[in-house]
Design an enzyme around this catalytic site. Structure first.
Site, mmCIF file in Angstrom:
data_model
loop_
_atom_site.group_PDB
_atom_site.id
_atom_site.type_symbol
_atom_site.label_atom_id
_atom_site.label_comp_id
_atom_site.label_asym_id
_atom_site.label_seq_id
_atom_site.Cartn_x
_atom_site.Cartn_y
_atom_site.Cartn_z
ATOM 1 N N ARG A 166 1.028 -1.404 0.010
ATOM 2 C CA ARG A 166 0.362 0.044 0.463
ATOM 3 C C ARG A 166 0.470 1.213 -0.364
ATOM 4 O O ARG A 166 0.314 2.307 -0.705
ATOM 5 C CB ARG A 166 -0.809 -0.202 1.190
ATOM 6 N N ASN A 215 -7.753 7.798 6.608
ATOM 7 C CA ASN A 215 -6.505 7.679 5.419
ATOM 8 C C ASN A 215 -5.001 7.554 5.728
ATOM 9 O O ASN A 215 -4.760 8.572 6.707
ATOM 10 C CB ASN A 215 -6.699 8.526 4.154
ATOM 11 N N ASP A 230 -3.197 7.720 3.603
ATOM 12 C CA ASP A 230 -2.513 8.066 2.389
ATOM 13 C C ASP A 230 -1.549 9.500 2.804
ATOM 14 O O ASP A 230 -2.646 9.769 3.373
ATOM 15 C CB ASP A 230 -2.828 8.190 1.336
ATOM 16 N N HIS A 288 -5.322 7.652 12.210
ATOM 17 C CA HIS A 288 -4.782 6.611 12.223
ATOM 18 C C HIS A 288 -4.017 6.004 11.520
ATOM 19 O O HIS A 288 -3.364 4.586 11.233
ATOM 20 C CB HIS A 288 -6.283 5.345 11.245
ATOM 21 N N THR A 331 -16.993 8.356 3.651
ATOM 22 C CA THR A 331 -16.680 7.452 4.966
ATOM 23 C C THR A 331 -17.697 6.559 4.642
ATOM 24 O O THR A 331 -18.592 6.626 4.967
ATOM 25 C CB THR A 331 -16.244 7.415 5.434
ATOM 26 N N ASN A 375 -20.766 11.962 -0.395
ATOM 27 C CA ASN A 375 -20.784 10.616 -0.698
ATOM 28 C C ASN A 375 -20.595 9.671 -1.518
ATOM 29 O O ASN A 375 -21.764 10.128 -2.374
ATOM 30 C CB ASN A 375 -21.029 9.470 1.312
ATOM 31 N N LEU A 376 -20.757 8.660 -1.953
ATOM 32 C CA LEU A 376 -20.836 7.910 -3.183
ATOM 33 C C LEU A 376 -21.979 7.592 -3.108
ATOM 34 O O LEU A 376 -22.988 7.524 -4.202
ATOM 35 C CB LEU A 376 -19.953 7.035 -3.469
ATOM 36 N N GLU A 377 -22.641 7.049 -1.510
ATOM 37 C CA GLU A 377 -23.619 6.457 -1.569
ATOM 38 C C GLU A 377 -24.200 6.166 -0.072
ATOM 39 O O GLU A 377 -23.398 6.854 0.600
ATOM 40 C CB GLU A 377 -23.826 4.541 -2.122
ATOM 41 N N ALA A 409 -16.498 12.169 -4.683
ATOM 42 C CA ALA A 409 -16.059 13.551 -4.239
ATOM 43 C C ALA A 409 -15.385 14.320 -5.445
ATOM 44 O O ALA A 409 -15.558 15.326 -4.925
ATOM 45 C CB ALA A 409 -15.046 12.572 -3.565
HETATM 46 C C1 BV8 Z 1 -10.481 1.534 18.689
HETATM 47 C C2 BV8 Z 1 -6.066 1.544 8.918
HETATM 48 C C3 BV8 Z 1 -10.180 1.105 21.824
HETATM 49 C C4 BV8 Z 1 -5.385 0.715 9.208
HETATM 50 C C5 BV8 Z 1 -7.966 2.023 10.247
HETATM 51 C C6 BV8 Z 1 -14.043 -5.003 19.164
HETATM 52 C C7 BV8 Z 1 -12.945 -5.484 19.320
HETATM 53 C C8 BV8 Z 1 -11.787 -4.312 19.208
HETATM 54 C C9 BV8 Z 1 -12.162 -2.782 18.929
HETATM 55 C C10 BV8 Z 1 -13.784 -2.595 18.280
HETATM 56 C C11 BV8 Z 1 -15.036 -3.634 18.859
HETATM 57 N N1 BV8 Z 1 -15.918 -3.396 18.333
HETATM 58 C C12 BV8 Z 1 -15.353 -2.318 17.341
HETATM 59 C C13 BV8 Z 1 -14.387 -2.215 17.764
HETATM 60 C C14 BV8 Z 1 -14.082 -0.810 17.549
HETATM 61 C C15 BV8 Z 1 -12.957 -0.551 16.168
HETATM 62 C C16 BV8 Z 1 -14.331 -0.603 15.061
HETATM 63 O O1 BV8 Z 1 -14.738 0.562 14.965
HETATM 64 N N2 BV8 Z 1 -14.203 -2.297 14.369
HETATM 65 C C17 BV8 Z 1 -15.510 -1.513 13.452
HETATM 66 C C18 BV8 Z 1 -14.564 -2.724 12.761
HETATM 67 C C19 BV8 Z 1 -16.198 -2.291 14.174
HETATM 68 N N3 BV8 Z 1 -12.359 0.465 16.162
HETATM 69 C C20 BV8 Z 1 -10.955 0.332 16.135
HETATM 70 O O2 BV8 Z 1 -10.526 -0.218 16.718
HETATM 71 C C21 BV8 Z 1 -10.429 2.016 16.813
HETATM 72 N N4 BV8 Z 1 -9.707 2.475 18.326
HETATM 73 O O3 BV8 Z 1 -11.242 1.673 18.791
HETATM 74 O O4 BV8 Z 1 -9.937 2.014 20.194
HETATM 75 C C22 BV8 Z 1 -10.706 2.705 21.896
HETATM 76 C C23 BV8 Z 1 -11.000 4.106 22.078
HETATM 77 C C24 BV8 Z 1 -11.240 5.176 22.206
HETATM 78 C C25 BV8 Z 1 -10.672 5.192 23.685
HETATM 79 C C26 BV8 Z 1 -9.766 3.942 24.078
HETATM 80 C C27 BV8 Z 1 -9.869 2.729 23.004
HETATM 81 C C28 BV8 Z 1 -9.011 2.145 15.890
HETATM 82 C C29 BV8 Z 1 -9.793 1.526 14.437
HETATM 83 C C30 BV8 Z 1 -8.752 1.794 13.515
HETATM 84 C C31 BV8 Z 1 -8.677 0.562 12.848
HETATM 85 N N5 BV8 Z 1 -7.830 1.074 11.412
HETATM 86 N N6 BV8 Z 1 -7.531 2.043 9.324
HETATM 87 C C32 BV8 Z 1 -5.437 0.207 7.351
HETATM 88 O O5 BV8 Z 1 -5.576 1.732 6.589
HETATM 89 O O6 BV8 Z 1 -4.693 -0.475 6.835
HETATM 90 S S1 BV8 Z 1 -9.751 1.294 9.711
HETATM 91 C C33 BV8 Z 1 -9.598 1.337 8.268
HETATM 92 O O7 BV8 Z 1 -11.495 1.265 7.628
HETATM 93 C C34 BV8 Z 1 -9.703 2.757 7.618
HETATM 94 O O8 BV8 Z 1 -9.068 3.284 8.149
HETATM 95 C C35 BV8 Z 1 -11.432 4.005 8.012
HETATM 96 O O9 BV8 Z 1 -11.444 4.072 9.257
HETATM 97 C C36 BV8 Z 1 -12.171 2.629 8.580
HETATM 98 C C37 BV8 Z 1 -13.237 2.679 7.966
HETATM 99 O O10 BV8 Z 1 -13.172 2.915 6.098
HETATM 100 P P1 BV8 Z 1 -13.607 4.154 4.818
HETATM 101 O O11 BV8 Z 1 -12.711 5.416 5.453
HETATM 102 O O12 BV8 Z 1 -14.902 4.229 6.091
HETATM 103 O O13 BV8 Z 1 -13.986 3.137 4.432
HETATM 104 P P2 BV8 Z 1 -14.516 2.656 3.515
HETATM 105 O O14 BV8 Z 1 -14.309 0.995 2.021
HETATM 106 O O15 BV8 Z 1 -15.493 1.819 4.617
HETATM 107 O O16 BV8 Z 1 -16.143 3.030 3.316
HETATM 108 C C38 BV8 Z 1 -15.276 3.712 1.878
HETATM 109 C C39 BV8 Z 1 -17.297 4.815 1.245
HETATM 110 O O17 BV8 Z 1 -16.252 5.617 0.439
HETATM 111 C C40 BV8 Z 1 -18.068 4.015 1.384
HETATM 112 O O18 BV8 Z 1 -18.938 5.095 1.605
HETATM 113 C C41 BV8 Z 1 -18.172 4.636 -0.441
HETATM 114 O O19 BV8 Z 1 -19.305 4.644 -0.313
HETATM 115 C C42 BV8 Z 1 -17.894 5.853 -0.089
HETATM 116 N N7 BV8 Z 1 -17.163 6.493 -2.077
HETATM 117 C C43 BV8 Z 1 -16.328 5.281 -2.433
HETATM 118 N N8 BV8 Z 1 -15.763 6.253 -4.021
HETATM 119 C C44 BV8 Z 1 -15.994 7.436 -3.607
HETATM 120 C C45 BV8 Z 1 -16.761 7.226 -2.280
HETATM 121 N N9 BV8 Z 1 -17.587 8.849 -2.164
HETATM 122 C C46 BV8 Z 1 -16.987 10.004 -2.712
HETATM 123 N N10 BV8 Z 1 -16.530 9.466 -3.915
HETATM 124 C C47 BV8 Z 1 -15.868 8.329 -4.309
HETATM 125 N N11 BV8 Z 1 -15.049 8.048 -5.628
#
Ligand code: BV8
Length: 233
Positions: free
Chosen positions: A59, A92, A94, A109, A176, A201-203, A219
């Site tokens: 990446r 992101n 990047d 992140h 997002t 957002n796209l959708e 976007a």
């Molecule tokens: C935390 C880095 C604790 C990596 C990322 C059980 C156990 C442990 C934790 C949890 C748990 N249950 C829930 C949690 C919390 C967990 C969480 O939320 N899990 C989810 C799966 C339920 N979160 C965490 O663990 C976070 N830390 O909670 O710590 C804490 C917190 C506070 C205080 C103390 C302790 C840490 C989360 C960070 C993980 N790392 N990224 C890497 O990049 O490789 S997450 C990764 O996915 C991204 O960084 C981003 O944040 C995330 C979501 O992705 P999006 O960016 O939204 O992308 P996605 O593909 O999902 O969506 C894209 C969107 O764009 C779509 O809607 C699409 O329609 C749209 N789109 C597409 N094309 C276009 C467009 N829009 C416009 N134009 C276009 N052309």
């Protein structure tokens, strides 16, 4: 419409999609047949460091080959010309916001182009591979991991982010899915403090119902239009 003096923008993978960088949930969310959620965790790294390093080495190379698109450049223009408070919080890893001209950016992140030494805790800008175990420039140990916040790890810069969410009068979420916390909860936090909320957002996303207004489309079209609106006020 009331004056806009302080804006918080949250961006996700969708803003970089038109730069050719893959989003998380568009395809099958797999990488080498592993769910991304499994690769992007400390446990995944402990279990198979070579696999996780390979995932981020790949990446990092894609980030370096990508170019900012019109959405990144529009936010760069906003950063230059908007005289109020502005903070761009990106999920992101990047550097396309910076290369698009934005300066007031926080990577909650982590960053693809940063390496974090697990031996001496130093962080270094890193453009090459980490999988081959290069020595840390500070301590010489071959102990550097991607400087990325994995699932279960604490996001970076949460205090300045919460401060900005408490003070803003406009919160804009771009590209997002609202799938990951704490980022997905920022809209409610901003709204609770009286901010207006806009989603570009796209959708429809998991969080669309939490926004005063949702505009659907790419976007690269929606963000320049919105920036024109804000700067014309
Ligand atoms: C935390 C880095 C604790 C990596 C990322 C059980 C156990 C442990 C934790 C949890 C748990 N249950 C829930 C949690 C919390 C967990 C969480 O939320 N899990 C989810 C799966 C339920 N979160 C965490 O663990 C976070 N830390 O909670 O710590 C804490 C917190 C506070 C205080 C103390 C302790 C840490 C989360 C960070 C993980 N790392 N990224 C890497 O990049 O490789 S997450 C990764 O996915 C991204 O960084 C981003 O944040 C995330 C979501 O992705 P999006 O960016 O939204 O992308 P996605 O593909 O999902 O969506 C894209 C969107 O764009 C779509 O809607 C699409 O329609 C749209 N789109 C597409 N094309 C276009 C467009 N829009 C416009 N134009 C276009 N052309």
């Amino acid at each position: 419409m009331p004056d806009i003096n302080s804006i918080v923008v949250l961006t996700g993978a969708g803003i970089s999609a038109e730069s050719g960088l893959r989003t998380f949930r568009a395809e099958d969310g797999l990488w080498e047949d592993h769910p991304v959620e499994e690769v992007a965790t400390p446990e995944g790294f402990a279990r198979d460091p070579a696999l996780v390093q390979r995932f981020y080495d790949e990446r990092r190379a894609q980030v370096r080959a990508a170019q900012p698109n019109a959405a990144h450049e529009a936010l760069g223009r906003l950063d230059r010309e908007f005289t109020g408070e502005l903070l761009i919080v990106t999920q992101n890893i990047d550097d396309l916001h910076e290369r698009g001209g934005a300066k007031r950016v926080l990577h909650m992140h982590g960053e693809s182009l940063s390496a974090w030494c697990q031996s001496c805790n130093a962080r270094h800008r890193w453009e090459d591979t980490l999988g081959d175990g290069p020595p840390c420039p500070s301590c010489g140990e071959a102990a550097m991991r991607p400087d990325i916040v994995w699932f279960g790890e604490m996001p970076y810069e949460m205090e300045p982010i919460f401060d900005a969410l408490s003070a803003c009068d406009l919160f804009v979420s771009i590209g997002t899915s609202g799938a990951v916390y704490p980022a997905a909860g920022f809209v409610q936090q901003a709204a609770a403090n009286g901010a207006r909320t806009l989603e570009l957002n796209l959708e429809e996303s998991l969080g669309s119902r939490n926004f005063d207004e949702s505009r659907l489309g790419p976007a690269s079209t929606l963000v320049p239009q919105w920036v024109d609106e804000v700067l014309a006020r």
